[in-house]
Design a protein around this motif. Structure first.
Motif, PDB file in Angstrom:
ATOM      1  N   GLU A   1      17.982  11.279  17.727  1.00  0.00           N
ATOM      2  CA  GLU A   1      16.528  10.730  17.132  1.00  0.00           C
ATOM      3  C   GLU A   1      16.112  11.614  16.018  1.00  0.00           C
ATOM      4  O   GLU A   1      16.067  13.024  15.898  1.00  0.00           O
ATOM      5  CB  GLU A   1      15.712  10.514  18.090  1.00  0.00           C
ATOM      6  CG  GLU A   1      16.231   9.494  18.894  1.00  0.00           C
ATOM      7  CD  GLU A   1      14.938   9.158  20.068  1.00  0.00           C
ATOM      8  OE1 GLU A   1      13.889   9.657  20.277  1.00  0.00           O
ATOM      9  OE2 GLU A   1      15.220   8.115  20.826  1.00  0.00           O
ATOM     10  N   SER A  14      13.238   5.436  14.587  1.00  0.00           N
ATOM     11  CA  SER A  14      14.045   6.545  14.498  1.00  0.00           C
ATOM     12  C   SER A  14      14.715   6.205  13.033  1.00  0.00           C
ATOM     13  O   SER A  14      14.931   5.287  12.924  1.00  0.00           O
ATOM     14  CB  SER A  14      15.122   6.798  15.389  1.00  0.00           C
ATOM     15  OG  SER A  14      16.134   7.897  15.045  1.00  0.00           O
ATOM     16  N   TYR A  16      17.123   8.342  12.013  1.00  0.00           N
ATOM     17  CA  TYR A  16      18.619   9.091  12.073  1.00  0.00           C
ATOM     18  C   TYR A  16      19.702   8.376  11.490  1.00  0.00           C
ATOM     19  O   TYR A  16      20.552   9.093  10.679  1.00  0.00           O
ATOM     20  CB  TYR A  16      18.913   9.134  13.545  1.00  0.00           C
ATOM     21  CG  TYR A  16      20.134   9.981  13.887  1.00  0.00           C
ATOM     22  CD1 TYR A  16      19.978  11.454  13.779  1.00  0.00           C
ATOM     23  CD2 TYR A  16      21.250   9.516  13.849  1.00  0.00           C
ATOM     24  CE1 TYR A  16      21.044  12.355  13.935  1.00  0.00           C
ATOM     25  CE2 TYR A  16      22.434  10.362  14.010  1.00  0.00           C
ATOM     26  CZ  TYR A  16      22.300  11.683  14.063  1.00  0.00           C
ATOM     27  OH  TYR A  16      23.337  12.646  14.313  1.00  0.00           O
ATOM     28  N   ASP A  17      19.844   7.080  11.446  1.00  0.00           N
ATOM     29  CA  ASP A  17      21.004   6.453  10.776  1.00  0.00           C
ATOM     30  C   ASP A  17      20.562   5.979   9.350  1.00  0.00           C
ATOM     31  O   ASP A  17      21.417   5.341   8.936  1.00  0.00           O
ATOM     32  CB  ASP A  17      21.448   5.101  11.586  1.00  0.00           C
ATOM     33  CG  ASP A  17      22.135   5.591  12.963  1.00  0.00           C
ATOM     34  OD1 ASP A  17      22.666   6.720  12.857  1.00  0.00           O
ATOM     35  OD2 ASP A  17      21.754   5.105  13.854  1.00  0.00           O
ATOM     36  N   ASP A  18      19.402   6.321   9.041  1.00  0.00           N
ATOM     37  CA  ASP A  18      19.002   5.764   7.605  1.00  0.00           C
ATOM     38  C   ASP A  18      19.798   6.790   6.425  1.00  0.00           C
ATOM     39  O   ASP A  18      19.660   7.884   6.534  1.00  0.00           O
ATOM     40  CB  ASP A  18      17.499   5.774   7.375  1.00  0.00           C
ATOM     41  CG  ASP A  18      16.988   5.342   6.174  1.00  0.00           C
ATOM     42  OD1 ASP A  18      17.740   5.229   5.002  1.00  0.00           O
ATOM     43  OD2 ASP A  18      15.904   4.726   5.985  1.00  0.00           O
ATOM     44  N   PRO A  19      20.583   5.935   5.594  1.00  0.00           N
ATOM     45  CA  PRO A  19      21.337   6.927   4.819  1.00  0.00           C
ATOM     46  C   PRO A  19      20.364   7.783   3.650  1.00  0.00           C
ATOM     47  O   PRO A  19      20.748   8.680   3.373  1.00  0.00           O
ATOM     48  CB  PRO A  19      22.008   5.907   3.602  1.00  0.00           C
ATOM     49  CG  PRO A  19      22.064   4.809   4.737  1.00  0.00           C
ATOM     50  CD  PRO A  19      20.790   4.757   5.525  1.00  0.00           C
ATOM     51  N   TYR A  21      17.969   9.575   4.723  1.00  0.00           N
ATOM     52  CA  TYR A  21      17.594  10.864   5.492  1.00  0.00           C
ATOM     53  C   TYR A  21      19.012  11.557   5.715  1.00  0.00           C
ATOM     54  O   TYR A  21      18.968  12.546   6.674  1.00  0.00           O
ATOM     55  CB  TYR A  21      16.866  10.337   6.827  1.00  0.00           C
ATOM     56  CG  TYR A  21      15.657  10.025   6.316  1.00  0.00           C
ATOM     57  CD1 TYR A  21      14.444  10.827   6.577  1.00  0.00           C
ATOM     58  CD2 TYR A  21      15.253   8.435   6.133  1.00  0.00           C
ATOM     59  CE1 TYR A  21      13.160  10.432   6.303  1.00  0.00           C
ATOM     60  CE2 TYR A  21      14.063   8.218   5.865  1.00  0.00           C
ATOM     61  CZ  TYR A  21      12.955   9.010   5.863  1.00  0.00           C
ATOM     62  OH  TYR A  21      11.811   8.698   5.624  1.00  0.00           O
ATOM     63  N   ALA A  22      20.071  11.115   5.295  1.00  0.00           N
ATOM     64  CA  ALA A  22      21.431  11.804   5.567  1.00  0.00           C
ATOM     65  C   ALA A  22      21.300  13.319   5.302  1.00  0.00           C
ATOM     66  O   ALA A  22      21.770  14.226   6.245  1.00  0.00           O
ATOM     67  CB  ALA A  22      22.419  11.478   4.809  1.00  0.00           C
ATOM     68  N   ARG A  25      19.379  14.964   8.012  1.00  0.00           N
ATOM     69  CA  ARG A  25      20.128  15.044   9.344  1.00  0.00           C
ATOM     70  C   ARG A  25      21.001  16.079   9.210  1.00  0.00           C
ATOM     71  O   ARG A  25      21.308  16.858  10.314  1.00  0.00           O
ATOM     72  CB  ARG A  25      20.625  13.652   9.425  1.00  0.00           C
ATOM     73  CG  ARG A  25      21.297  13.491  10.806  1.00  0.00           C
ATOM     74  CD  ARG A  25      21.883  12.076  11.115  1.00  0.00           C
ATOM     75  NE  ARG A  25      22.925  11.706   9.919  1.00  0.00           N
ATOM     76  CZ  ARG A  25      22.755  10.737   9.128  1.00  0.00           C
ATOM     77  NH1 ARG A  25      21.880   9.895   9.255  1.00  0.00           N
ATOM     78  NH2 ARG A  25      23.770  10.576   8.078  1.00  0.00           N
ATOM     79  N   GLU A  26      21.632  16.278   8.342  1.00  0.00           N
ATOM     80  CA  GLU A  26      22.800  17.169   8.064  1.00  0.00           C
ATOM     81  C   GLU A  26      22.155  18.739   8.073  1.00  0.00           C
ATOM     82  O   GLU A  26      22.829  19.592   8.726  1.00  0.00           O
ATOM     83  CB  GLU A  26      23.800  17.189   6.669  1.00  0.00           C
ATOM     84  CG  GLU A  26      24.513  15.831   6.760  1.00  0.00           C
ATOM     85  CD  GLU A  26      25.349  15.756   8.060  1.00  0.00           C
ATOM     86  OE1 GLU A  26      26.048  16.746   8.223  1.00  0.00           O
ATOM     87  OE2 GLU A  26      25.600  14.816   8.763  1.00  0.00           O
ATOM     88  N   HIS A  29      21.151  19.492  11.812  1.00  0.00           N
ATOM     89  CA  HIS A  29      22.403  19.690  12.594  1.00  0.00           C
ATOM     90  C   HIS A  29      23.036  20.864  12.419  1.00  0.00           C
ATOM     91  O   HIS A  29      23.476  21.916  13.425  1.00  0.00           O
ATOM     92  CB  HIS A  29      23.662  18.982  12.254  1.00  0.00           C
ATOM     93  CG  HIS A  29      23.626  17.468  13.125  1.00  0.00           C
ATOM     94  ND1 HIS A  29      24.087  17.119  14.496  1.00  0.00           N
ATOM     95  CD2 HIS A  29      23.002  16.287  12.513  1.00  0.00           C
ATOM     96  CE1 HIS A  29      24.019  16.000  14.653  1.00  0.00           C
ATOM     97  NE2 HIS A  29      23.345  15.362  13.670  1.00  0.00           N
TER      98      HIS A  29
END
Length: 63
Positions: A1, A14, A16-19, A21-22, A25-26, A29
């Motif tokens: 999330e 969330s 998280y899967d929204d492009p 916010y890529a 997210r990276e 990670h």
């Protein structure tokens, strides 16, 4: 999330899967992996500790 706390302070949606916010997210990670390495954490350790816990749990509960 992953949450955008400025747009969603209650953490209801969330992103998280929204492009859009890529990149964030990276980056998260990468930071997560750095912290895991710093403390010697790994998927193998996760499995080992879970297996040990389940062994004790099952003995205590007659399984």
């Amino acid at each position: 999330e992953l949450y955008d706390l400025e747009k969603d302070p209650r953490e209801m949606n969330s992103v998280y899967d929204d492009p859009a916010y890529a990149e964030v997210r990276e980056m998260m990670h990468k930071k997560f992996e750095e912290v895991r390495m710093k403390y010697g954490d790994s998927d193998a350790n996760d499995k080992r500790f879970l297996d040990e816990y389940m062994e004790v749990y099952n003995k205590r509960n007659g399984k």
